[in-house]
Design a protein around this motif. Structure first.
Motif, PDB file in Angstrom:
ATOM      1  N   LEU A 102      -2.947  -1.638 -10.031  1.00 51.55           N
ATOM      2  CA  LEU A 102      -3.466  -2.437  -9.136  1.00 51.55           C
ATOM      3  C   LEU A 102      -3.222  -3.833  -9.468  1.00 51.55           C
ATOM      4  N   ASN A 103      -3.347  -4.406 -10.567  1.00 52.27           N
ATOM      5  CA  ASN A 103      -3.173  -5.818 -10.733  1.00 52.27           C
ATOM      6  C   ASN A 103      -1.717  -6.223 -10.630  1.00 52.27           C
ATOM      7  N   GLY A 104      -0.745  -5.398 -10.989  1.00 50.41           N
ATOM      8  CA  GLY A 104       0.606  -5.768 -10.665  1.00 50.41           C
ATOM      9  C   GLY A 104       0.950  -5.901  -9.488  1.00 50.41           C
ATOM     10  N   MET A 105       0.430  -5.034  -8.526  1.00 49.08           N
ATOM     11  CA  MET A 105       0.585  -4.993  -7.080  1.00 49.08           C
ATOM     12  C   MET A 105       0.192  -6.142  -6.496  1.00 49.08           C
ATOM     13  N   SER A 106      -0.869  -6.916  -7.273  1.00 51.92           N
ATOM     14  CA  SER A 106      -1.623  -7.968  -6.561  1.00 51.92           C
ATOM     15  C   SER A 106      -0.655  -9.061  -6.735  1.00 51.92           C
ATOM     16  N   VAL A 107      -0.004  -9.453  -7.960  1.00 48.20           N
ATOM     17  CA  VAL A 107       1.239  -9.980  -8.172  1.00 48.20           C
ATOM     18  C   VAL A 107       2.391 -10.059  -7.147  1.00 48.20           C
ATOM     19  N   LEU A 108       2.750  -8.982  -7.016  1.00 47.16           N
ATOM     20  CA  LEU A 108       3.891  -8.845  -5.897  1.00 47.16           C
ATOM     21  C   LEU A 108       3.453  -8.963  -4.522  1.00 47.16           C
ATOM     22  N   ILE A 109       2.240  -8.809  -4.154  1.00 47.69           N
ATOM     23  CA  ILE A 109       1.944  -9.331  -2.960  1.00 47.69           C
ATOM     24  C   ILE A 109       1.857 -10.630  -2.732  1.00 47.69           C
ATOM     25  N   GLU A 110       1.442 -11.503  -3.755  1.00 46.16           N
ATOM     26  CA  GLU A 110       1.537 -12.944  -3.701  1.00 46.16           C
ATOM     27  C   GLU A 110       3.017 -13.542  -3.766  1.00 46.16           C
ATOM     28  N   ILE A 111       3.629 -12.882  -4.389  1.00 42.65           N
ATOM     29  CA  ILE A 111       5.063 -13.258  -4.257  1.00 42.65           C
ATOM     30  C   ILE A 111       5.536 -13.042  -2.788  1.00 42.65           C
ATOM     31  N   ILE A 112       5.306 -11.849  -2.237  1.00 40.65           N
ATOM     32  CA  ILE A 112       6.077 -11.596  -0.880  1.00 40.65           C
ATOM     33  C   ILE A 112       5.432 -12.495  -0.147  1.00 40.65           C
ATOM     34  N   LYS A 113       4.031 -13.051  -0.179  1.00 41.95           N
ATOM     35  CA  LYS A 113       3.822 -14.110   0.722  1.00 41.95           C
ATOM     36  C   LYS A 113       4.370 -15.449   0.683  1.00 41.95           C
TER      37      LYS A 113
ATOM     38  N   LEU B  20      -0.826   0.293   0.504  1.00 39.02           N
ATOM     39  CA  LEU B  20      -0.839  -0.219   1.584  1.00 39.02           C
ATOM     40  C   LEU B  20      -0.879  -1.580   2.121  1.00 39.02           C
ATOM     41  N   ASP B  21      -1.842  -2.337   1.139  1.00 34.98           N
ATOM     42  CA  ASP B  21      -1.711  -3.962   1.406  1.00 34.98           C
ATOM     43  C   ASP B  21      -0.409  -4.632   1.099  1.00 34.98           C
ATOM     44  N   PHE B  22       0.349  -3.907  -0.131  1.00 35.34           N
ATOM     45  CA  PHE B  22       1.469  -4.449  -0.151  1.00 35.34           C
ATOM     46  C   PHE B  22       2.451  -4.238   0.907  1.00 35.34           C
ATOM     47  N   LEU B  23       2.540  -3.063   1.443  1.00 37.04           N
ATOM     48  CA  LEU B  23       3.412  -2.737   2.637  1.00 37.04           C
ATOM     49  C   LEU B  23       3.228  -3.487   3.727  1.00 37.04           C
ATOM     50  N   LEU B  24       1.910  -3.578   4.042  1.00 38.05           N
ATOM     51  CA  LEU B  24       1.427  -4.583   5.116  1.00 38.05           C
ATOM     52  C   LEU B  24       1.751  -6.119   5.002  1.00 38.05           C
ATOM     53  N   GLY B  25       1.703  -6.488   3.697  1.00 36.18           N
ATOM     54  CA  GLY B  25       2.381  -7.578   3.468  1.00 36.18           C
ATOM     55  C   GLY B  25       3.638  -7.943   3.765  1.00 36.18           C
ATOM     56  N   LEU B  26       4.632  -7.007   3.596  1.00 33.48           N
ATOM     57  CA  LEU B  26       6.259  -6.694   3.846  1.00 33.48           C
ATOM     58  C   LEU B  26       6.297  -6.873   5.459  1.00 33.48           C
ATOM     59  N   VAL B  27       5.200  -6.229   6.268  1.00 28.82           N
ATOM     60  CA  VAL B  27       5.555  -6.264   7.686  1.00 28.82           C
ATOM     61  C   VAL B  27       5.107  -7.879   8.279  1.00 28.82           C
ATOM     62  N   GLU B  28       4.027  -8.280   7.516  1.00 30.81           N
ATOM     63  CA  GLU B  28       3.669  -9.660   7.765  1.00 30.81           C
ATOM     64  C   GLU B  28       4.761 -10.654   7.834  1.00 30.81           C
ATOM     65  N   THR B  29       5.664 -10.517   7.076  1.00 31.41           N
ATOM     66  CA  THR B  29       6.793 -11.471   6.749  1.00 31.41           C
ATOM     67  C   THR B  29       7.781 -11.679   7.900  1.00 31.41           C
ATOM     68  N   GLY B  30       7.744 -10.408   8.714  1.00 31.29           N
ATOM     69  CA  GLY B  30       8.446 -10.716  10.231  1.00 31.29           C
ATOM     70  C   GLY B  30       9.959 -10.451  10.181  1.00 31.29           C
ATOM     71  N   TYR B  31      10.520  -9.917   8.900  1.00 27.65           N
ATOM     72  CA  TYR B  31      11.995  -9.720   8.977  1.00 27.65           C
ATOM     73  C   TYR B  31      12.187  -8.402   9.462  1.00 27.65           C
ATOM     74  N   ARG B  32      13.296  -8.376  10.381  1.00 24.23           N
ATOM     75  CA  ARG B  32      13.906  -7.077  11.048  1.00 24.23           C
ATOM     76  C   ARG B  32      14.066  -6.103  10.048  1.00 24.23           C
ATOM     77  N   ALA B  33      14.947  -6.473   8.913  1.00 26.36           N
ATOM     78  CA  ALA B  33      15.033  -5.512   7.808  1.00 26.36           C
ATOM     79  C   ALA B  33      14.026  -4.546   7.264  1.00 26.36           C
ATOM     80  N   VAL B  34      12.908  -5.440   7.243  1.00 21.39           N
ATOM     81  CA  VAL B  34      11.761  -4.711   6.663  1.00 21.39           C
ATOM     82  C   VAL B  34      11.241  -3.637   7.731  1.00 21.39           C
ATOM     83  N   GLU B  35      10.993  -3.896   8.983  1.00 21.81           N
ATOM     84  CA  GLU B  35      10.825  -3.208  10.230  1.00 21.81           C
ATOM     85  C   GLU B  35      11.848  -1.899  10.416  1.00 21.81           C
ATOM     86  N   ASP B  36      13.030  -2.311  10.237  1.00 20.63           N
ATOM     87  CA  ASP B  36      14.035  -1.221  10.234  1.00 20.63           C
ATOM     88  C   ASP B  36      14.032  -0.064   9.098  1.00 20.63           C
ATOM     89  N   ALA B  37      13.648  -0.642   7.783  1.00 21.38           N
ATOM     90  CA  ALA B  37      13.410   0.230   6.713  1.00 21.38           C
ATOM     91  C   ALA B  37      12.235   1.077   6.938  1.00 21.38           C
TER      92      ALA B  37
END
Length: 565
Positions: A255-266, A319-336
Motif C-alpha cells: 500500500l505504501n509503495g504504491m502510494s509512491v508510484l502514484i506520486e511519480i505517475i502524477k 485501482l487508484d494507481f491505474l486511475l492515475g495512469l488513465v489521468e495522464t492522458g497518454y494513448r499508449a496507456v488507454e490502448d494497453a
C-alpha cells in the motif's frame, strides 16, 4: 502567568533576577514570564541568553540526555523552554550560535546517539530546522565540513531526521542551496536507493509509512531537474520497485509503495514521447490487472451481508494507481488498458460490490476522465463494447427489487454520458437509437434530478442567486401565511410585533418562488433540462457512516437521494 502589570513602572521579576550575580539558566527558566519577556525584546534577557556559556546550556538541554531521567524539569520543562528560546525570532541568538562552531557540533551530537533518543530528536530536530531556515548557506557549509549528511543518512529511519532531510531538499528552490550543490551531494550518497533499500528490508509498518511519505514528499517538492527526482523516474529503479511490490506479501509495504508510484505517475507531464515511468508501468500492467481481478482475502461479514471476498485495500490502491495512469492522458496507456479488458473488469467490480462507496467514487471518476478526454473511440467503446448504458438500466431495474448503494453514482454517470453525447456524434447516434436509454433518462433519472431541486421548505435559502421572485405553489403560500398569522395572533402584545411587521414591510421583502421541478416529456428537451440543473448531479450517501468524497459540486438547495441503511 501574569501578562498584565497593574502599573507601568512595575519592575519585571526577570530583570530583578538578571541583576543577581552567578545567575543560572535553570534559575531563569523557573520564572513563568521568560518567554513573554523574550518576545517583548527584553534587552538584558537577550544579552544573558546570547552569552556563550548560556547558549551551551541551552543546546545541551535539547541535545544531551538529562543526568536525572526521573526529574521532570530536566527531562521535559528545561528542554522544552530551551527549544522555544533557540527557535524564537531573536536573530541575535542565531548569530551567536553560528559564531561558535562548537555550539553547532553540540547541537547535532544528538545524531551520534545509538539508538536515537526520541525526545532529543524532537527538540534538536526542531532547532536544527529553524537554524536551517534562517541561515541555509552557513548551515550547509557546516554540514559538508563536519559530515552531517552522513549522520543524517545513518539515522534515516527516524521521523525527526526525515523531517530535517525533507527541509534540506525543499531548500532546493533557494539560490544558496543551488550554489552549494546539496542535492548533488545527496544524490552522490545514493539517498534514494538507501531509502528504497531500507523500505524493502523493513517489516515494521511504521517504517514503511515514514519512508513512503519521505519518498512521496521528495517527488512532490522536487523540481523537474532535480537529480533526486530524475533518479526516482529512472527505468532501473522503477523496475526494481515494481518487482518488489508485485511479489511482496506485506500489505503495508504494498500500500505504501504504491502510494509512491502514484506520486511519480502524477509528475509525468504530457509530452511528445512517452515518459519512462509510463512505459515501465505499462510493462507491468498484466500483473496489476491480475491483482485487480483476483483476491485471496478471506470472506467478511458486514451489515449488508457476507463478502466473498471483500474488495480490500490492496485492490483499492491498485485501482487508484491505474486511475492515475488513465489521468495522464497518454494513448499508449488507454490502448494497453483496452487490450487487457480493464474497463470490463472495473465495471464488473462496480456492480459486484454495491455498497463499496470508495470503489464507486473511483469508477465514477474514471468514467469522467474518459468522457472529458480526447479519445472519442474510447468513449464510444464504453457503451458499445462494455455496454455501460445497458448495465446502468439493468441495475436500476434491480434496484427497484433490492436497493443498491451505487444508484447516486449511476445518476451522475448518466448525466455525464448525456452531456458527452452532445459533443460526440457517434456516441449520440448510438444512445439516441436506444429506446431503453431514452426511457431511463426521462424516467428514473429525471425523477431523481427533480427531487434534488424540490425545496425542503417554502422558501429557497439562496433566492438571490437563482432569482426566484414568487411562490410557485399557491397552496404552499396559503399554508405559510396561515402559519404566520396564527403565530402572530398568539404573540404577546408587549413584544411590539406590529411595529416589527411595519419595519419588515419597509424592507420590501417578498416571498420567493421555488423551482417547480417540471420536466418535459419530450426527450429532445432532456439535455436542455439537465443544463437548467447546472450540469451537476447528485451523489448518494451509499451507506451509513461512509462519507462520499465525490468530485461533483452540489447546489445548496439539493438534498441527497434517500438510500437504504
Amino acid at each position: 502567568m501574569n501578562l498584565w502589570r497593574p502599573y507601568p513602572f512595575q519592575v519585571s521579576a526577570i530583570n530583578e533576577l538578571l541583576d543577581r550575580p552567578n545567575l543560572t539558566v535553570e534559575q531563569l527558566f523557573d520564572e513563568e514570564d521568560i518567554l513573554e519577556e523574550l518576545k517583548g525584546q527584553n534587552r538584558k534577557l537577550i544579552d544573558f541568553l546570547t552569552r556563550t556559556e548560556s547558549l551551551k546550556v541551552l543546546i545541551d538541554f535539547v541535545s544531551k540526555p538529562p543526568k536525572d531521567a526521573c526529574d521532570y524539569k530536566s527531562r521535559i520543562k528545561y528542554p522544552s523552554l530551551a527549544a522555544e528560546v533557540l527557535c524564537s525570532d531573536i536573530w541575535l541568538i542565531s548569530e551567536a550560535i553560528y559564531e561558535n562552531e562548537q555550539l553547532l557540533e553540540s547541537l547535532y551530537s544528538f545524531l551520534d546517539e545509538s539508538p536515537l533518543n526520541p525526545l532529543l530528536c524532537l527538540y534538536s530536530g526542531r532547532v536544527a530546522l529553524t537554524l536551517l531556515q534562517k541561515k541555509p548557506t552557513e548551515t550547509f557549509d557546516f554540514y559538508k565540513k563536519k559530515n552531517v549528511f552522513d549522520k543524517i543518512m545513518k539515522n534515516i529511519r527516524n521521523s525527526s531526521v526525515i523531517d530535517l532531510l525533507l527541509k534540506i531538499i525543499n531548500c532546493e528552490e533557494t539560490v544558496e542551496v543551488r550554489s552549494n550543490g546539496v542535492l548533488e551531494i545527496l544524490s552522490s550518497k545514493n539517498l534514494i536507493m538507501k531509502l528504497i533499500t531500507i523500505f524493502q528490508n523493513a517489516e515494521d509498518s511504521e517504517v514503511h509509512e515514514v519512508l513512503a511519505q519521505a519518498l512521496s514528499e521528495i517527488v512532490i517538492i522536487s523540481s523537474n531537474t532535480s537529480p533526486l527526482l530524475l533518479q526516482l523516474q529512472s527505468r532501473e529503479l522503477l523496475s526494481d520497485i515494481f518487482l518488489y511490490l508485485l511479489n511482496v506479501n506485506s500489505s503495508s509495504a504494498y500500500l505504501n509503495g504504491m502510494s509512491v508510484l502514484i506520486e511519480i505517475i502524477k509528475r509525468c507531464q504530457k509530452s511528445d514521447g512517452v515518459p519512462e515511468p509510463i512505459t515501465v508501468s505499462i510493462e507491468n500492467l498484466p500483473q496489476m490487472i491480475d491483482i485487480l481481478k483476483n483476491s485471496n482475502a478471506p470472506s467478511m461479514m458486514t451489515s449488508t451481508g457476507e463478502l466473498k471476498p471483500p474488495f480490500g485495500f490492496r485492490r483499492m490502491k491498485t485501482l487508484d494507481f491505474l486511475l492515475g495512469l488513465v489521468e495522464t492522458g497518454y494513448r499508449a496507456v488507454e490502448d494497453a488498458l483496452l487490450e487487457h479488458d480493464f474497463f470490463q473488469i472495473v465495471f464488473d467490480l462496480f456492480f459486484q460490490y454495491p455498497w463499496n462507496n470508495f470503489l464507486h467514487s473511483s469508477v465514477e471518476h474514471l468514467i469522467e476522465v474518459v468522457l472529458d478526454g480526447s479519445n472519442e473511440d474510447l468513449k464510444l467503446q464504453l457503451f458499445t463494447k462494455y455496454k455501460l448504458a445497458d448495465r446502468m438500466i439493468d441495475a436500476n431495474e434491480e434496484n427497484e427489487k433490492e436497493k443498491r448503494g451505487f444508484m447516486g453514482h449511476l445518476i451522475n454517470i448518466s448525466v455525464m454520458a448525456d452531456k458527452s453525447a452532445e459533443r460526440n456524434a457517434s456516441l449520440s447516434t448510438f444512445l439516441t437509437g436506444k429506446q431503453e436509454w431514452k426511457d431511463y433518462l426521462l424516467g428514473p433519472v429525471a425523477d431523481v434530478l427533480r427531487s434534488q431541486r424540490r425545496l425542503l421548505s417554502t422558501r429557497d435559502p439562496v433566492v438571490d442567486e437563482y432569482g426566484y421572485d414568487e411562490y410557485n405553489n399557491q397552496d404552499e403560500q396559503n399554508e405559510s401565511n396561515y402559519a404566520t398569522s396564527s403565530f402572530v395572533n398568539d404573540f404577546p402584545d408587549e413584544f411590539d410585533y406590529e411595529e416589527s411587521l411595519e419595519e419588515e414591510e419597509e424592507l420590501d421583502f417578498e416571498p420567493q418562488k421555488t423551482f417547480d421541478g417540471a420536466f418535459s416529456t419530450d426527450e429532445k428537451k432532456f439535455s436542455q433540462e439537465i443544463d437548467e440543473l447546472d450540469d451537476d448531479s447528485v451523489s448518494s450517501s451509499d451507506e451509513e457512516g461512509v462519507e462520499d468524497d465525490d468530485p461533483f459540486e452540489f447546489l445548496p438547495n439539493r438534498s441527497l437521494v434517500p438510500q437504504p441503511i
